[in-house]
Design an enzyme around this catalytic site. Structure first.
Site, short mmCIF file in Angstrom:
data_model
loop_
_atom_site.label_atom_id
_atom_site.label_comp_id
_atom_site.label_asym_id
_atom_site.label_seq_id
_atom_site.Cartn_x
_atom_site.Cartn_y
_atom_site.Cartn_z
N PRO A 2 1.05 -1.74 -0.20
CA PRO A 2 0.06 -0.10 0.49
C PRO A 2 0.82 1.35 0.20
CG PRO A 2 -0.27 -1.58 1.96
CD PRO A 2 0.52 -2.12 0.98
N GLU A 3 0.16 1.87 -1.30
CA GLU A 3 0.97 3.61 -0.70
C GLU A 3 -0.26 4.60 -0.52
OE1 GLU A 3 4.44 3.48 -3.94
OE2 GLU A 3 4.76 1.70 -3.86
N ARG A 253 18.50 -0.06 -4.50
CA ARG A 253 17.16 -0.16 -4.96
C ARG A 253 17.66 -1.05 -5.06
NH1 ARG A 253 14.26 2.49 -0.89
NH2 ARG A 253 14.91 4.42 -0.26
#
Ligand code: ZN
Length: 263
Positions: A2-3, A253
């Protein structure tokens, strides 16, 4: 994961269904996910909900009196609102309301429920950076932000919650793709034109994802699955350009990159 769009979907659903109702019972399964001793948390988290607001990826229920209840779905959460006797038996958190309904978070991983007092609120609020859907998030503002971190990779900057609140691993890939910018590029290499494009892409992608109820792992309280489809994140072929998508790594990342749009 979820963002902002998924948290906004949760905030909209709670605003629609619980404002004006009183929390009369609080149940939870993981005391570690609370910020207070359980007894104190349960006591303070009761009360009438006056308003609901999203802050970055969290949702705050402001209670009558002086506190707010902050909910975060973590890396995953099923959420719902049902009659109190239909809550999944292993729900992570349950808030029972005075009309016999209950809100629950289930299968929650790394989420939390925090009680924040009126005195603590300004500090908690300031932990997140500017909201990308806020009017103040203009091209000029993004230019200022980008200029303040010249040696940082643009994707890392977008994901830094203390600078911009709400964008994570998925939507950062999506907005950089929409703007045609390679995720590992240093902020200092971005032109004014690219920053403008990026600001527009952030607004467009997030607004569109909110309108669609978030991504496919999100369900609203009526069971409707989020309709946003990632163009590049998690894909091997770009949904928009039908060209190969590469997964790259940099500075700890990873990012998904469309060969056609970001090559
Ligand atoms: Zn593409």
């Amino acid at each position: 994961m979820p963002e902002l769009p998924e948290a906004e979907t949760l905030a909209l659903e709670l605003r629609r269904t619980v404002v004006g109702k009183r929390i009369v019972e609080v149940r939870f399964r993981e005391p570690k996910a609370l910020n207070l001793p359980p007894d104190e948390f349960v006591q303070k988290a009761k009360g009438r909900v006056e308003k609901v607001q999203r802050r970055a990826k969290a949702v705050a229920l402001f209670l009558e009196g002086d506190g707010s209840l902050w909910l975060h779905m973590g890396l995953r959460s099923d959420v719902g609102k049902v009659p109190r006797n239909e809550v999944p038996p292993k729900a992570f958190l349950t808030l029972v309301f005075d009309d016999g309904s209950a809100f629950y978070m289930d299968k929650t991983f790394m989420g939390y429920a925090h009680f924040v007092s009126k005195e603590e609120l300004p500090v908690r609020w300031a932990e997140s950076g500017i909201d990308p859907l806020d009017e103040a998030f203009t091209p000029g503002k993004l230019k200022e932000i980008v200029a303040s971190k010249p040696s940082q990779a643009i994707k890392s900057l977008l994901m830094d919650q203390s600078i911009i609140g709400g964008i994570g691993n998925i939507y950062s890939d999506e907005v950089l793709h929409a703007a045609g910018i390679y995720p590992a590029r240093k902020c200092s290499t971005l032109s004014d034109e690219e920053v403008k494009r990026l600001q527009r892409a952030i607004r467009e992608i997030l607004t569109s994802a909110v309108d669609q109820g978030g991504g496919p792992e999100m369900r609203d309280f009526r069971g409707k699955v989020g309709g946003y489809k990632e163009a590049v994140h998690g894909r091997e072929v770009c949904l928009e350009h039908d060209s190969p998508v590469k997964k790259i790594s940099f500075g700890g990342r990873t990012a998904y990159v469309c060969e056609k749009a970001q090559g």
